[in-house]
Design an enzyme around this catalytic site. Structure first.
Site, PDB file in Angstrom:
ATOM      1  CD  GLU A 107      -2.963  -1.051   0.125  1.00  0.00           C
ATOM      2  OE1 GLU A 107      -3.317   0.083  -0.251  1.00  0.00           O
ATOM      3  OE2 GLU A 107      -3.372  -2.103  -0.393  1.00  0.00           O
ATOM      4  CB  SER A 384     -26.001 -27.904 -27.966  1.00  0.00           C
ATOM      5  OG  SER A 384     -25.337 -28.973 -28.586  1.00  0.00           O
TER       6      SER A 384
END
Length: 828
Positions: A107, A384
């Protein structure tokens, strides 16, 4: 030689240059002096302002105002404030040194060097933003983040940033670095309603803070940037990837060795056995999706959003969501697993008329065990269900094919790719190919229209396919990375919306302090012709009709859709099983996608049935969800010319010819238009007619498969392939086949009591009985249909799984090998 006198102009120029240099010197000097004075005054003002704010607020932690989420009727459904219920305060001495190092490395690498504001980091961020031409990196220090989260709201303005900086400087004057880090780690939000590193340690690892291992430390240090996105429970993969980033940063800054980093990267997170989710909110997956969308809209972090006091008005339909939650909580709707790893599922409903997301189920865990990850956004192989997107939609769009186009269905290889299915070699119409979900016809069609046109069509519908996908196995859903239920629902929404673009969204508007947002739909685009969309809808309605692969999806209103299943593709396992089962469908009003399967597929965790349960889930949810939605019909585009169907067949005759043991059928030809004929038959004990003969051009046919002692009924239909229209059925004729005694041809031997040359013989006893043939005993009846059954397939996909297809439950398993691309079959 006398020196030439200088001209006046030369003297003036020299004088002018001398005066200009002096002016610049004094100008720079006084500018620098003024800048220094202003800087000192500004810095003092910043400190004084920060000191004033700290004095006024004392040491009180201000968690801000809760943001509220509302449903489509503007009823409150959740408050997403970061609460203090699940928080434990950790002392600095309890926090592992490596956790402090991990936070700093990730950070704020210069945390121990700056005094609250890191001008070097700000400068670096500005340069990167300029190069990228967008905000790609921030310059906030840990102290600034603490100041913002503790004392300020989430409004992103210049004055807020200035105030944030002033508080950060004041904090640095009043607190030590360890105190700032301790307050910061006690303040961080870790998702799932957990705040503070001590509570997070127990929640995610069931471990005391001081006992955390390196991989656990890196996992926690990865979360402040995006508590949901990098959450090990919500999204294990993203969490593991972000953990690796943290470990790399720690290694680069010499906090850990390369060996330690690699060992910590390799650990796979597993939720503790004692873990129990504390979430009590309803509609949690929808709320999480809304938060993610709001973050994209506002460009705020999740923590800023939660404490910003926003009012977020969403598209949630509570009736639809409750119907979905109820069915996902019902174990009867899912296959039973051998162990604790349950069959998972996901579902999303979109109103394709305006793109509003009505309901969402991210998995069964949301109800039973709390949030894992939203499977609506997880990629799986579509099988499909992808055929309308990559094959039949593009084929219709070319204008060279129609719903009645006859497709080749014979088994053949396309290079090294040799797809198979259970159907015979007879050609079939595009409509019938979709209804039966035939594989060979789909691959042949894709080969005919070409991959370029097919992939361009799919791209318009939002599918960014890899180059590895550019092969014919894509016809059966064989994709490298697969697709998500949300993506498929969005694509089918376009078909349902007459080919016009649909923008799925969950937020209608947002209101906050000095902030407003109202959703504006992007300009509508015609992504496919209205005719293509209509014919796809018309064909996919047959999927849910009698004989289609998705009959269990039928409800009390028009439905069109497509099933999809994929084979398991497990190495060294050749047994039956299905990996993914889909149904994606829509009514004239709403579109929904349903997926079922295991999160991790292995030989003990595969589906036995195909897409029938997904289709049934669609029906159960949609019927209840749409209870109060007015019914309508699929609209036919005005530009489609209505054609009259062929006339009904006349002079239809059916007679039994005993000498030839056959039923002879005949009828008069249709004089107007070009038609073919379809003959339907059923035995008296059967309830449904079957298509006995298809695509006849003659006006007669013989039934050679009629059995003695049975009665059959016949009728004929004329079919206009050019306009996809059929006549009304002819009158039905009933034919009774008489019983026939079959005399076996048995060898005879001479009777010793009869003189040579006599004609009396005695049968030879061979120790067996004569058996009369039974109906269906070793005889294949033309036009017969198979009952749905369990999937049974083998084969390992490369790179995508094989798919099974051809019936409601995917009962026709097969194996294909394509050395040049994916190994793939299609799924019903």
């Amino acid at each position: 030689m006398a020196e030439r006198p200088r001209s006046k102009s030369a003297s003036k120029q020299k004088k002018k240059k001398r005066m200009s240099g002096r002016t610049w010197f004094y100008g720079l000097f006084f500018t620098a002096a003024i800048a220094i004075v202003c800087g000192i005054i500004g810095y003092l003002l910043i400190i004084l302002n920060g000191e004033r704010i700290l004095t006024e607020n004392g040491s009180k932690l201000n968690f801000g105002e809760a943001s509220i989420i509302y449903d489509a009727n503007e009823q409150e459904i959740a408050r997403i404030k970061i609460g203090t219920d699940n928080r434990e305060i950790a002392e600095y001495s309890e926090i592992p040194e490596q956790l402090l190092n991990a936070i700093v490395a990730t950070e704020d690498q210069r945390f121990y060097e700056h005094a609250g504001i890191d001008f070097f980091a700000i400068g670096r961020a500005v340069v990167k933003d300029v190069i990228a031409r967008s905000a790609v990196e921030g310059g906030s220090t840990i102290t600034q983040q603490l100041a913002k989260n503790v004392f300020l709201n989430a409004d992103k303005t210049f004055f807020r940033k200035a105030t944030e900086a002033s508080i950060a400087v004041a904090l640095e004057h009043q607190m030590s670095k360890p105190e700032i880090l301790t307050m910061y780690l006690n303040r961080i939000y870790f998702g799932k309603g957990v705040s503070g590193v001590k509570a997070a340690s127990k929640y995610y690892f069931d471990t005391e803070l001081e006992d955390l291992e390196l991989w656990q430390i890196a996992t926690l240090a990865a979360m402040p940037k995006a508590p949901n996105r990098y959450n090990p429970i919500i999204d294990p993969e993203s969490s593991m990837n972000r953990r690796a980033v943290v470990l790399n940063l720690m290694q680069e800054q010499d906090y850990i060795t390369a060996t330690e980093a690699e060992e910590a990267k390799a650990v796979v997170y597993e939720r503790p056995d004692s873990h129990e989710d504390g979430q009590s909110e309803n509609f949690q997956e929808f709320i999480d999706y809304v938060v993610e969308e709001a973050m994209e809209i506002t460009k705020l972090s999740e923590e800023e959003l939660r404490v910003g006091g926003f009012k977020i008005y969403t598209t949630l339909n509570q009736q639809a969501q409750q119907a979905m939650d109820e069915q996902f909580a019902n174990n009867e709707n899912f296959e039973k697993s051998k162990d604790e790893q349950i069959v998972q599922g996901a579902m999303v409903i979109i109103d394709h008329r305006d793109g509003t997301i009505k309901a969402m189920a991210g998995g069964r865990d949301y109800i039973n065990k709390g949030l894992t990850h939203n499977r609506v956004q997880v990629k799986r192989q579509p099988g499909s269900a992808f055929k309308p997107i990559i094959v039949y939609g593009p084929a219709l769009e070319t204008g060279e094919m129609s719903a009645s186009t006859i497709l080749k269905n014979d088994k053949k290889c396309f290079g090294n790719y040799c797809p198979t299915d259970k159907w015979g070699p007879a050609p079939v119409s595009m409509t019938q190919a979709i209804k039966d979900s035939r594989n060979l016809a789909a691959v042949w069609t894709l080969n005919e229209i070409g991959l370029k046109r097919a992939f361009a069509f799919a791209g318009k519908l939002g599918f960014e396919l890899d180059n590895e996908d550019r092969n014919l196995s894509a016809a059966l859903g064989g994709l490298t990375h697969g697709t998500t239920p949300m993506e498929l629902a969005a694509a089918f929404s376009v078909i349902a919306n007459g080919g016009k673009s649909v923008d799925p969204h969950s937020i209608v508007r947002m209101e906050g302090k000095n902030y407003t947002y109202t959703y504006q739909a992007p300009a509508s685009k015609q992504l496919m012709s209205a005719q293509t969309a209509y014919y796809l809808t018309d064909m996919m309605q047959t999927v849910v009709q009698k004989g289609g692969t998705g009959t269990r999806a039928a409800i009390d209103r028009p439905v069109a859709g497509k099933t999809g299943t994929t084979q398991h593709g497990i190495p060294d396992y050749n047994g039956p099983g299905i990996k993914d089962a889909w149904f994606v469908g829509y009514t004239p009003e709403w579109t929904a996608a349903v997926w079922m399967g295991y999160d991790k597929t292995d030989k003990d965790h595969i589906l036995k049935s195909g897409s029938s349960q997904s289709a049934a889930m669609f029906a159960k949810v949609m019927k209840a969800a749409m209870k109060n939605v007015p019914k309508s019909s699929f609209n036919k585009p005005q530009e489609l010319i209505e054609e009259e169907p062929p006339a009904t067949i006349t002079n239809f005759n059916a007679i039994f010819i005993e000498e030839e043991m056959k039923v002879q059928l005949s009828w008069n030809p249709i004089q107007d238009g070009e038609v073919t004929y379809q003959v339907f038959r059923k035995e008296a004990s059967e309830t449904e007619f079957i298509r006995f003969v298809d695509s006849l051009t003659s006006t007669g046919v013989d039934d050679m498969s009629a059995f003695p002692g049975l009665t059959y009924e016949y009728y004929v239909v004329a079919y206009d392939a050019g306009n996809d229209l059929e006549s009304s059925p002819s009158p039905t004729i009933k034919v009774a086949i008489p019983e026939t005694e079959i005399i076996p041809d048995i060898p005879m031997e001479p009777d010793p009591t009869v003189p040579d040359g006599g004609d009396v013989t005695t049968p030879i006893d061979e120790g067996g009985e004569e058996a009369s043939p039974e109906p269906g005993d070793g005889t294949e009846q033309p036009g017969g249909t198979e009952e749905p059954g369990a999937g049974n397939g083998t084969g390992e996909p490369s790179p995508a799984p094989i798919e099974t297809e051809g019936s409601e439950n995917g009962n026709d398993a097969f194996e294909n090998t394509d050395t040049g691309g994916n190994t793939q079959g299609a799924g019903g």
